[in-house]
Design an enzyme around this catalytic site. Structure first.
Site, mmCIF file in Angstrom:
data_model
loop_
_atom_site.group_PDB
_atom_site.id
_atom_site.type_symbol
_atom_site.label_atom_id
_atom_site.label_comp_id
_atom_site.label_asym_id
_atom_site.label_seq_id
_atom_site.Cartn_x
_atom_site.Cartn_y
_atom_site.Cartn_z
ATOM 1 N N HIS A 6 0.832 -1.198 0.000
ATOM 2 C CA HIS A 6 0.000 0.000 0.000
ATOM 3 C C HIS A 6 0.870 1.253 0.000
ATOM 4 C CE1 HIS A 6 -2.899 2.786 2.262
ATOM 5 N NE2 HIS A 6 -3.509 2.504 1.117
ATOM 6 N N GLU A 33 0.466 -0.606 -4.833
ATOM 7 C CA GLU A 33 -0.562 0.414 -5.046
ATOM 8 C C GLU A 33 0.041 1.786 -4.836
ATOM 9 O OE1 GLU A 33 -3.730 3.220 -3.506
ATOM 10 O OE2 GLU A 33 -1.926 2.472 -2.497
ATOM 11 N N ASP A 35 -0.871 6.301 -5.632
ATOM 12 C CA ASP A 35 -1.932 7.284 -5.868
ATOM 13 C C ASP A 35 -1.432 8.375 -6.786
ATOM 14 O OD1 ASP A 35 -3.793 6.366 -3.515
ATOM 15 O OD2 ASP A 35 -1.795 6.576 -2.651
ATOM 16 N N HIS A 47 -0.609 11.174 -2.334
ATOM 17 C CA HIS A 47 -1.935 10.751 -1.886
ATOM 18 C C HIS A 47 -2.910 11.896 -1.614
ATOM 19 C CE1 HIS A 47 -5.032 9.351 0.974
ATOM 20 N NE2 HIS A 47 -4.967 8.225 0.280
ATOM 21 N N GLU A 99 -4.071 4.261 -8.456
ATOM 22 C CA GLU A 99 -5.341 4.833 -7.990
ATOM 23 C C GLU A 99 -5.437 6.284 -8.450
ATOM 24 O OE1 GLU A 99 -7.900 6.170 -4.103
ATOM 25 O OE2 GLU A 99 -6.470 4.536 -3.807
#
Length: 227
Positions: A6, A33, A35, A47, A99
């Site tokens: 993450h 993952e 962002d 993020h 993301e």
């Protein structure tokens, strides 16, 4: 059950930096993952809409030029990377979950991926595009039906995973606080993977495994193996 790093190995290294991503690769995470927001038509890996939590700067991301942003320290002397730098680093070694945070990220992503496939040999099958903004996912699917998408939710809908199915998603990415056996079963019956965020302890990881989820997002990908 797969382990997705993450924001990279963000429990031990500065989140969403090349250092955290390198460490996730070394930990042999099943996926990473990150962002992305858009700054001056460039996708940057960060993020928040405000830079103050993750860098030594203060203020809104939208008030920074790309050059100003890259002069900030994102922790341990790391810069805020561009998505292009991340694609170069990961280079098909594991699945990369991008993301989309900013509302203006879909078109720049489609352009960048065309370039990445041509110049870097990026394998589209090694990508998962996710967002809480389901309009962006629909836009991606309309233009690149071959790309896998992950429909994010921080709720437990009455019709469970129907929304992800309608979007033609590959996975439904759920908050660990809003997941139950029925949601997992419904998603699986629809042919969807179930990935759950953010699982950072052995007890919750075991619980997710018992529910039959397909993957967990974890800040500690190396430690998660021993759990």
């Amino acid at each position: 059950m797969q382990i997705i790093a993450h924001r990279g190995a963000s429990g031990s290294y500065p989140e969403n930096t090349l250092l955290a991503i390198k460490q996730a690769l070394l930990a042999k995470a099943d996926g990473i993952e990150i962002d992305v927001f858009c700054v001056e038509n460039q996708l940057v890996v960060i993020h928040d809409e405000n830079v103050s939590r993750t860098t030594n700067g203060t203020g809104l991301l939208q008030d920074f030029t790309l050059k100003q942003l890259q002069q900030l320290d994102a922790g341990s002397g790391q810069q805020v990377p561009t998505l292009w730098q991340v694609l170069q680093l990961v280079n098909n070694q594991t699945l990369l979950n991008i993301e989309l945070k900013g509302a203006d990220t879909a078109e720049p992503l489609l352009e960048l991926l065309k370039k990445a496939e041509t110049q870097l040999g990026t394998d589209p099958d090694k990508l998962l595009i996710s967002s809480f903004n389901h309009h962006l996912l629909q836009h991606i699917k309309n233009h690149r039906p071959d790309l896998k998408t992950g429909a994010l939710t921080a709720s437990l809908p009455l019709d469970y995973a129907a929304f992800a199915s309608e979007l033609g998603a590959w996975s439904v990415n759920c908050d660990k606080g809003f997941i139950n056996k029925e949601m997992v079963q419904d998603a699986h019956q629809r042919g969807l993977k179930v990935w759950v965020y953010t699982v950072n302890d052995a007890v919750t990881a075991k619980k997710m495994q018992q529910l039959g989820v397909d993957g967990i997002f974890c800040n500690y990908p190396l430690e998660a193996r021993s759990w």
